[in-house]
Design an enzyme around this catalytic site. Structure first.
Site, short mmCIF file in Angstrom:
data_model
loop_
_atom_site.label_atom_id
_atom_site.label_comp_id
_atom_site.label_asym_id
_atom_site.label_seq_id
_atom_site.Cartn_x
_atom_site.Cartn_y
_atom_site.Cartn_z
N TYR A 60 15.76 66.89 72.71
CA TYR A 60 16.53 68.03 73.24
C TYR A 60 17.99 67.63 73.35
CZ TYR A 60 13.70 72.04 74.50
OH TYR A 60 12.97 73.18 74.46
N GLU A 62 20.80 70.05 74.34
CA GLU A 62 21.65 71.16 74.78
C GLU A 62 23.07 70.69 75.03
OE1 GLU A 62 18.45 71.18 76.17
OE2 GLU A 62 17.97 73.25 76.77
N ASP A 205 30.37 86.68 55.64
CA ASP A 205 29.02 86.10 55.71
C ASP A 205 28.66 85.71 54.27
OD1 ASP A 205 26.35 85.54 55.71
OD2 ASP A 205 25.72 87.40 56.69
N THR A 232 24.01 80.64 55.87
CA THR A 232 22.75 79.95 56.10
C THR A 232 22.78 78.67 55.27
OG1 THR A 232 21.80 81.40 54.44
CG2 THR A 232 21.27 81.90 56.72
N LYS A 235 19.77 78.52 51.48
CA LYS A 235 19.71 79.35 50.27
C LYS A 235 20.35 78.54 49.12
CE LYS A 235 19.58 83.84 52.63
NZ LYS A 235 20.04 83.78 54.02
N ARG A 241 16.30 75.20 56.82
CA ARG A 241 16.60 76.53 57.35
C ARG A 241 17.52 76.38 58.55
NH1 ARG A 241 12.92 79.92 54.70
NH2 ARG A 241 13.89 81.70 55.71
N1 DSN Z 1 16.11 87.11 53.98
C1 DSN Z 1 17.42 86.87 53.45
C2 DSN Z 1 17.54 87.34 52.05
O1 DSN Z 1 16.55 87.31 51.37
O2 DSN Z 1 18.61 87.73 51.62
C3 DSN Z 1 18.49 87.42 54.29
O3 DSN Z 1 18.09 87.55 55.59
#
Ligand code: DSN
Length: 422
Positions: A60, A62, A205, A232, A235, A241
């Protein structure tokens, strides 16, 4: 494999929870045997898998490095500082926060940290490529903030003059760009100018193409004076993640407070360690070459679909993703197209198209992308085969024998490409 840590953990899992063990083995086989075309998915690095399963998951933490609420932070402080330094360098920002547990949490943290409830945000309409967290009425963000939405033109381009007029009319506190299903690039200088014209913050974003920005294959909004970018980490960036926020220094305090204690408790330190490693990988020349190949593969897919007279939303792509209008091209809705492609081992996702007359459950299209296939080593000639298989499948929805033949071909083809981590 015998005697290796992964062999030991498999044997343990098999005896302690055979049901989950078997599901894991099944998923491994599925990932090996099929072609992954969901543009937001990827195969992460073996090192990331190791770190996610490491003892950092026990801790943890925090707070922030040097200001934690629990003891024992020597190594967690080290990895978080390193992850933030690497994020700042890679995305050319003055401040970074690597604690967001997901993309949604990261966007919420920015809105709630930099704005007040009820403030106006100008963002892209969901069916035109925006994301749920960009103010879709079904998301909580859509009720907390006043989102005003811009759309793309029928040819897929954005009318920056019209967006400027919307800004002039609604006087937003934030202008947001970025997308999850828009196959074109953006003019960040124009967005910055629109934000400046009404005294708004500029946010991008870049979740879908964060890896491509890190790999210098696509423009970086921070180079155009944006206040903040979010991405994110799993991707096109190929990491675990999670989410990361990069901003100007003047927003550092508000963003950090918003992530913790505003929205979250303990960050997932196993993911933070894995993000640090991912960002180191993204600095390497090999990653830059990979990003160029992601784009080249998307072009190859688009060209082959054009040869088959398949209708692509906006007519093509300038990034890693394409949206196929399956109704116009094959008279099949996106849900059924996704299911048919699943049958032959090609994974895609159903997708609404701009101003879709159909429902999100059975929309007019599917979305496909190249990051995962490129990670496995697939190149332009492979993309041509994939476009042929997709077209052939959707042209023959009722021919079980033909679909079986395609499935066998896909399976044999995939056997040539390793899955990282397997
Ligand atoms: N689930 C993601 C996507 O496939 O674009 C975005 O949240």
């Amino acid at each position: 494999m015998n005697g290796s840590p992964s062999h030991n953990y498999r044997t343990r899992l098999q005896s302690s929870d055979p049901a989950i063990h078997d599901a894991l083995v099944g998923e491994e086989k599925r990932q090996q045997a099929g072609i992954e075309l969901i543009p937001s998915e990827n195969y992460t690095y073996p090192e990331v898998l190791e770190l996610l399963g490491s003892v950092f998951t026990n801790k943890y933490s925090e707070g922030y490095p040097g200001k934690r609420y629990y003891g024992g932070q020597k190594y967690t402080d080290f990895i978080e500082i390193l992850a933030c330094e690497r994020a700042k360098k890679l995305f050319r920002g003055e401040h970074a926060n690597v604690q967001p547990l997901s993309g949604s949490a990261m966007n919420q943290a920015v809105y709630l940290g930099l704005l007040k409830p009820g403030d106006t945000i100008l963002a892209m309409e969901l069916s035109h490529g925006g994301h749920l967290t960009h103010g879709a009425p079904v998301s909580h963000m859509g009720t907390i903030f006043n989102f005003v939405r811009y759309k793309s033109l029928p040819d897929g381009t954005l009318d920056y003059h019209a967006i400027a007029q919307l800004a002039e009319k609604h006087k937003p506190q934030m202008v947001l760009c970025g997308y999850s299903s828009y196959p074109r690039d953006l003019d960040y200088a124009a967005f910055r100018q629109i934000a400046d014209s009404v005294g708004a913050l500029a946010m991008a974003d870049i979740s879908h193409y964060g890896g491509l920005v890190a790999g210098n294959a696509m423009a970086n909004p921070m180079d155009f004076g944006f206040d903040v970018i979010t991405t994110t980490t799993h991707k096109s960036l190929r990491g675990p993640r999670g989410g990361l926020i990069v901003s100007k220094l003047k927003h550092a305090k508000a963003i950090d407070k918003s992530v913790f204690p505003g929205l979250q408790g303990g960050p997932h330190m196993n993911a933070v360690a894995a993000i640090a490693t991912t960002l180191l990988k993204a600095q390497q020349p090999a990653f830059k070459e990979h990003c160029q190949q992601v784009l080249a593969n998307a072009q190859a897919l688009a060209e082959q679909f054009h040869k088959h007279a398949v209708t692509l939303v906006t007519g093509g792509t300038e990034n890693h993703l394409l949206v196929i209008n399956t109704i116009v091209s094959f008279d099949i809705n996106g849900h059924d197209a996704q299911e048919l492609l699943d049958q032959v081992g090609i994974t895609t996702n159903k997708q609404v198209i701009p101003d879709d007359p159909l429902s999100p459950a059975r929309p007019s299209g599917i979305r496909i992308g190249t990051p995962a296939a490129t990670t496995r080593g697939m190149l332009e000639p492979d993309m041509m085969k994939i476009a042929d298989w997709i077209t052939d499948t959707l042209n023959n929805p009722n021919d079980a024998n033909h679909l079986e033949t395609i499935s066998r071909q896909v399976n044999q083809f995939c056997a040539q490409f390793d899955v990282p981590g397997l």
